[in-house]
Design a protein around this motif. Structure first.
Motif, PDB file in Angstrom:
ATOM      1  N   ARG A  49     -30.311  -4.608  26.056  1.00 26.29           N
ATOM      2  CA  ARG A  49     -29.207  -5.039  25.092  1.00 26.29           C
ATOM      3  C   ARG A  49     -28.179  -5.412  25.926  1.00 26.29           C
ATOM      4  O   ARG A  49     -27.310  -6.552  25.845  1.00 26.29           O
ATOM      5  CB  ARG A  49     -29.053  -4.002  24.386  1.00 26.29           C
ATOM      6  CG  ARG A  49     -29.598  -4.253  22.645  1.00 26.29           C
ATOM      7  CD  ARG A  49     -29.002  -3.336  21.869  1.00 26.29           C
ATOM      8  NE  ARG A  49     -27.814  -2.081  21.995  1.00 26.29           N
ATOM      9  CZ  ARG A  49     -28.168  -0.966  22.375  1.00 26.29           C
ATOM     10  NH1 ARG A  49     -29.424  -0.642  22.140  1.00 26.29           N
ATOM     11  NH2 ARG A  49     -27.220   0.011  22.548  1.00 26.29           N
ATOM     12  N   ARG A  50     -27.634  -4.755  27.204  1.00 21.78           N
ATOM     13  CA  ARG A  50     -26.610  -4.982  27.934  1.00 21.78           C
ATOM     14  C   ARG A  50     -26.746  -6.250  28.530  1.00 21.78           C
ATOM     15  O   ARG A  50     -26.006  -7.051  28.818  1.00 21.78           O
ATOM     16  CB  ARG A  50     -26.446  -3.779  28.905  1.00 21.78           C
ATOM     17  CG  ARG A  50     -25.985  -2.649  28.333  1.00 21.78           C
ATOM     18  CD  ARG A  50     -24.477  -2.636  27.686  1.00 21.78           C
ATOM     19  NE  ARG A  50     -23.755  -3.288  28.214  1.00 21.78           N
ATOM     20  CZ  ARG A  50     -22.951  -4.447  27.698  1.00 21.78           C
ATOM     21  NH1 ARG A  50     -22.918  -4.544  26.172  1.00 21.78           N
ATOM     22  NH2 ARG A  50     -21.940  -5.001  28.384  1.00 21.78           N
ATOM     23  N   LYS A  51     -28.053  -6.286  29.048  1.00 19.26           N
ATOM     24  CA  LYS A  51     -28.390  -7.782  29.942  1.00 19.26           C
ATOM     25  C   LYS A  51     -28.194  -8.812  29.016  1.00 19.26           C
ATOM     26  O   LYS A  51     -27.677  -9.827  29.187  1.00 19.26           O
ATOM     27  CB  LYS A  51     -29.999  -7.434  30.317  1.00 19.26           C
ATOM     28  CG  LYS A  51     -30.280  -8.739  31.291  1.00 19.26           C
ATOM     29  CD  LYS A  51     -31.834  -8.503  31.705  1.00 19.26           C
ATOM     30  CE  LYS A  51     -32.276  -9.677  32.226  1.00 19.26           C
ATOM     31  NZ  LYS A  51     -33.866  -9.706  32.637  1.00 19.26           N
ATOM     32  N   ARG A  52     -28.868  -8.745  27.670  1.00 15.54           N
ATOM     33  CA  ARG A  52     -28.560  -9.675  26.632  1.00 15.54           C
ATOM     34  C   ARG A  52     -27.251 -10.030  26.544  1.00 15.54           C
ATOM     35  O   ARG A  52     -26.842 -11.327  26.354  1.00 15.54           O
ATOM     36  CB  ARG A  52     -29.595  -9.497  25.359  1.00 15.54           C
ATOM     37  CG  ARG A  52     -30.817  -9.745  25.615  1.00 15.54           C
ATOM     38  CD  ARG A  52     -31.657  -9.849  24.208  1.00 15.54           C
ATOM     39  NE  ARG A  52     -31.445  -8.772  23.220  1.00 15.54           N
ATOM     40  CZ  ARG A  52     -31.879  -7.860  22.772  1.00 15.54           C
ATOM     41  NH1 ARG A  52     -32.866  -7.463  23.616  1.00 15.54           N
ATOM     42  NH2 ARG A  52     -31.532  -6.869  21.931  1.00 15.54           N
ATOM     43  N   ALA A  66     -25.146 -13.545  26.959  1.00 17.91           N
ATOM     44  CA  ALA A  66     -24.812 -14.036  25.890  1.00 17.91           C
ATOM     45  C   ALA A  66     -23.159 -14.509  26.051  1.00 17.91           C
ATOM     46  O   ALA A  66     -22.615 -15.354  25.907  1.00 17.91           O
ATOM     47  CB  ALA A  66     -24.703 -13.472  24.571  1.00 17.91           C
ATOM     48  N   ALA A  67     -22.601 -13.421  26.558  1.00 22.06           N
ATOM     49  CA  ALA A  67     -21.060 -13.495  26.928  1.00 22.06           C
ATOM     50  C   ALA A  67     -20.855 -14.503  28.116  1.00 22.06           C
ATOM     51  O   ALA A  67     -19.950 -15.335  27.944  1.00 22.06           O
ATOM     52  CB  ALA A  67     -20.302 -12.199  27.536  1.00 22.06           C
ATOM     53  N   LYS A  68     -21.616 -14.601  28.975  1.00 21.35           N
ATOM     54  CA  LYS A  68     -21.567 -15.762  30.179  1.00 21.35           C
ATOM     55  C   LYS A  68     -21.861 -17.054  29.496  1.00 21.35           C
ATOM     56  O   LYS A  68     -20.888 -18.111  29.929  1.00 21.35           O
ATOM     57  CB  LYS A  68     -22.435 -15.483  31.288  1.00 21.35           C
ATOM     58  CG  LYS A  68     -22.452 -16.550  32.386  1.00 21.35           C
ATOM     59  CD  LYS A  68     -23.377 -16.337  33.415  1.00 21.35           C
ATOM     60  CE  LYS A  68     -23.236 -17.214  34.676  1.00 21.35           C
ATOM     61  NZ  LYS A  68     -22.949 -18.454  34.270  1.00 21.35           N
ATOM     62  N   LYS A  69     -22.828 -17.218  28.655  1.00 18.26           N
ATOM     63  CA  LYS A  69     -22.955 -18.594  27.935  1.00 18.26           C
ATOM     64  C   LYS A  69     -21.779 -18.904  26.985  1.00 18.26           C
ATOM     65  O   LYS A  69     -21.468 -19.978  27.201  1.00 18.26           O
ATOM     66  CB  LYS A  69     -24.340 -18.361  27.031  1.00 18.26           C
ATOM     67  CG  LYS A  69     -24.691 -19.594  26.383  1.00 18.26           C
ATOM     68  CD  LYS A  69     -25.975 -19.379  25.850  1.00 18.26           C
ATOM     69  CE  LYS A  69     -26.333 -20.805  24.779  1.00 18.26           C
ATOM     70  NZ  LYS A  69     -27.454 -20.396  23.985  1.00 18.26           N
TER      71      LYS A  69
END
Length: 105
Positions: free
Chosen positions: A40-43, A47-50
């Motif tokens: 979840r952290r990785k996703r 998503a935050a970077k995107k």
């Protein structure tokens, strides 16, 4: 004829609306950090970077468009000044022509 609001304006207006307060951040105990948590952290990080990259791209596009419009505006203002000078010159020629024709009769 109604004008559709641009997405940028819509987002700006939406950001002025009151938001519900965020819940307080609490550290997750190490014993609860399983594979699901890290996935979840990785996703979320992706998503935050995107989202940041997309916002930066939109801001860059807006800045580029603003620059283009400023240059176009300067060109159009110069054209307006040239046309005003030409109109003034033509009016003066018309006045002189009428004045000289009145003197002949």
């Amino acid at each position: 004829m109604p004008v559709a609001a641009s997405p940028v304006i819509s987002r700006a207006l939406a950001s002025t609306l009151p938001r519900r307060p965020r819940s307080e951040k609490r550290p997750i105990p190490d014993e609860q950090k399983d594979d699901k948590y890290f996935e979840r952290r990785k996703r979320n990080n992706l998503a935050a970077k995107k989202s940041r990259d997309a916002r930066k791209a939109r801001e860059d596009e807006i800045a580029l468009r603003a620059c283009f419009l400023e240059k176009e505006n300067a060109v159009l203002r110069a054209q307006v000044n040239t046309l005003r000078e030409e109109a003034h010159s033509l009016r003066q020629m018309l006045v002189h022509k009428r004045h000289s024709e009145w003197g002949k009769t």
